[in-house]
Design an enzyme around this catalytic site. Structure first.
Site, PDB file in Angstrom:
ATOM      1  N   GLY A 115      -6.180  -5.259  14.203  1.00 21.51           N
ATOM      2  CA  GLY A 115      -5.736  -6.223  13.181  1.00 21.51           C
ATOM      3  C   GLY A 115      -6.580  -6.276  11.910  1.00 21.51           C
ATOM      4  O   GLY A 115      -6.062  -6.602  10.845  1.00 21.51           O
ATOM      5  N   GLY A 116      -7.880  -5.949  12.007  1.00 20.90           N
ATOM      6  CA  GLY A 116      -8.723  -5.974  10.798  1.00 20.90           C
ATOM      7  C   GLY A 116      -8.466  -4.717  10.007  1.00 20.90           C
ATOM      8  O   GLY A 116      -8.968  -3.649  10.346  1.00 20.90           O
ATOM      9  N   ASP A 117      -7.640  -4.821   8.968  1.00 20.12           N
ATOM     10  CA  ASP A 117      -7.244  -3.588   8.285  1.00 20.12           C
ATOM     11  C   ASP A 117      -7.115  -3.754   6.779  1.00 20.12           C
ATOM     12  O   ASP A 117      -6.416  -3.000   6.126  1.00 20.12           O
ATOM     13  CB  ASP A 117      -5.943  -3.022   8.886  1.00 20.12           C
ATOM     14  CG  ASP A 117      -4.772  -3.982   8.726  1.00 20.12           C
ATOM     15  OD1 ASP A 117      -4.986  -5.127   8.267  1.00 20.12           O
ATOM     16  OD2 ASP A 117      -3.638  -3.589   9.047  1.00 20.12           O
ATOM     17  N   THR A 160       5.458  -9.402   9.214  1.00 22.97           N
ATOM     18  CA  THR A 160       4.149  -9.225   8.557  1.00 22.97           C
ATOM     19  C   THR A 160       4.075  -7.841   7.921  1.00 22.97           C
ATOM     20  O   THR A 160       3.614  -7.676   6.793  1.00 22.97           O
ATOM     21  CB  THR A 160       3.013  -9.375   9.595  1.00 22.97           C
ATOM     22  OG1 THR A 160       3.082 -10.695  10.142  1.00 22.97           O
ATOM     23  CG2 THR A 160       1.639  -9.160   8.967  1.00 22.97           C
ATOM     24  N   THR A 219      -4.411  -9.300  15.771  1.00 24.31           N
ATOM     25  CA  THR A 219      -4.007 -10.568  15.165  1.00 24.31           C
ATOM     26  C   THR A 219      -3.830 -10.366  13.659  1.00 24.31           C
ATOM     27  O   THR A 219      -4.323  -9.393  13.099  1.00 24.31           O
ATOM     28  CB  THR A 219      -5.072 -11.648  15.414  1.00 24.31           C
ATOM     29  OG1 THR A 219      -6.282 -11.275  14.732  1.00 24.31           O
ATOM     30  CG2 THR A 219      -5.369 -11.812  16.895  1.00 24.31           C
ATOM     31  N   GLU A 221       0.821  -1.215   0.000  1.00 18.16           N
ATOM     32  CA  GLU A 221       0.000   0.000   0.000  1.00 18.16           C
ATOM     33  C   GLU A 221       0.852   1.261   0.000  1.00 18.16           C
ATOM     34  O   GLU A 221       1.940   1.288   0.580  1.00 18.16           O
ATOM     35  CB  GLU A 221      -0.869   0.024   1.267  1.00 18.16           C
ATOM     36  CG  GLU A 221      -1.820  -1.138   1.343  1.00 18.16           C
ATOM     37  CD  GLU A 221      -2.440  -1.318   2.720  1.00 18.16           C
ATOM     38  OE1 GLU A 221      -3.601  -1.741   2.781  1.00 18.16           O
ATOM     39  OE2 GLU A 221      -1.774  -1.047   3.734  1.00 18.16           O
TER      40      GLU A 221
END
Ligand code: NAD
Length: 348
Positions: free
Chosen positions: A233-235, A92, A209, A64
């Site tokens: 974590g939800g991205d 990550t 996570t 990104e």
């Protein structure tokens, strides 16, 4: 405004220098400083160019670009997210970023941003919790004990007065690592065997996570009244951590709705699902926490303005220090139109 110098050198902060800078300032001090830079920029939110980040997805991850400008400076970050990387011994998330002068267009800083992203994400989480978490919150469940986890915990300690952290990860080795790193940093650290055990007695629930799937790290029945959820974590599309039922019972606070609706927990909800923009809570235009029973949820995806704040901070803090080197990365001939002559004169 920067006038062209004789040789336009660009300060560069390597990973090594970033780590030395952090230690010279002190990690908790730096988290507090970063939170105040982010807070200042959230207060002048309307002055910024804003666009959802430009994402290039593959089966295994995402790369990104995150640009923004306040009219005087322009910044962008390059960042990846590859949940499978840790199994291959890789990070990550890795990142680097650049700040430029809008008047000349010349870069004024190039820096590593893997460390800086962990720091700015943690500082932003704690800044949000300062406005949204129940008064007197002193215990946090930290679910997902990977690269971001210690930073998240320390920022909550430095900025919100956290006293105790309850760790859980599906990989016990990650929890072990996190507990070891946090030992002797002035917190009570409890290692837990399940997410249910981790949330016991916690007023702040952080999920951090990494898995490219619609996970349910917190199920609806796990979340009682009067907590603050810090969902990190939800991205990205197809990657969430919370059961939809939790969102229905929460007041949801976001960075930039057009980006969060694509990437955040609220991608599970209808397009017109009501959210509050965090900057409006910070300027006092909108209410944050109303009462002690409310569930507040910071649906964090990470926005370009937070990186801009971090870049601004590094630019200001390295002045007069030894924590950077000058890079010769701009061809800048004395006669601006004689680029070819400059090339020819360099011939040996
Ligand atoms: P990481 O890979 O180092 O750590 C993730 C941890 O989550 C691992 O230890 C893994 O074992 C654990 N995990 C996976 N599934 C789990 C589950 N079901 N229950 C409990 N633990 C589980 O990753 P990281 O660098 O710490 O990043 C974590 C997440 O945060 C990533 O998804 C990343 O994209 C995101 N992130 C968000 C922001 C933001 O601004 N919102 C910034 C940086 C990173």
């Amino acid at each position: 405004m920067t006038l062209p110098s004789e040789k336009a050198l660009v300060p560069f902060v390597s990973v090594d220098n970033m780590m030395r800078l952090v230690h010279s300032i002190g990690i908790e001090e730096m988290l507090k400083d970063l939170a105040s830079y982010v807070e200042d920029d959230f207060k002048r939110w309307e002055r910024f160019d804003k666009t959802p980040r430009v994402a290039s997805h593959s089966d295994v991850g995402v790369i990104e670009l995150m640009p923004t400008s306040d009219g005087e400076a322009y910044g962008f970050k390059y960042v990846n997210g590859h949940p499978k990387n840790t199994k291959e011994g890789l990070q990550t998330v890795t990142a680097f970023g650049l700040l430029a002068d809008v008047y000349t267009g010349y870069p004024v800083l190039l820096t590593e941003m893997t460390m800086l992203t962990a720091l700015r994400t943690a500082a932003t989480s704690a800044m949000a919790a300062k406005y949204l978490a129940p008064k007197g919150s002193d215990t946090m469940a930290m679910i997902g004990n990977g690269a971001q986890s210690e930073f998240q915990t320390l920022a909550m300690k430095a900025i919100c007065g956290l006293k105790s952290v309850r760790l859980y990860d599906t990989d016990a080795a990650a929890t072990e690592k996190c507990a070891r790193n946090l030992a002797e940093l002035g917190l009570e650290v409890v290692q837990c065997r399940s997410p249910e055990e981790a949330i016991e007695g916690a007023q702040i629930l952080t999920t951090c996570t990494a898995d490219k799937q619609n996970a349910k790290i917190l199920t609806d029945n796990m979340v009682g009244a009067g907590v603050h959820i810090n969902a990190i974590g939800g991205d990205c599309p197809g990657k969430t951590e919370l059961a939809a039922g939790i969102l229905e019972r929460s007041d949801v606070f976001v960075e930039f709705p057009p980006q969060t609706r694509i990437e955040g927990e609220i991608q599970q909800m209808p397009e017109d699902f009501a959210v509050t923009e965090l900057w409006q809570v910070i300027t006092g235009e909108k209410q944050g926490r109303r009462d002690s029973k409310q569930i507040t949820l910071f649906d964090s995806v990470g926005f370009a303005i937070e990186d801009f704040s971090a870049l601004r901070y590094i630019r200001d803090r390295i002045k007069g220090t030894e924590f950077f080197i000058d890079l010769d990365m701009l061809a800048d001939p004395d006669d601006p139109r004689d680029l070819f002559g400059m090339l020819q004169r360099s011939k040996v």
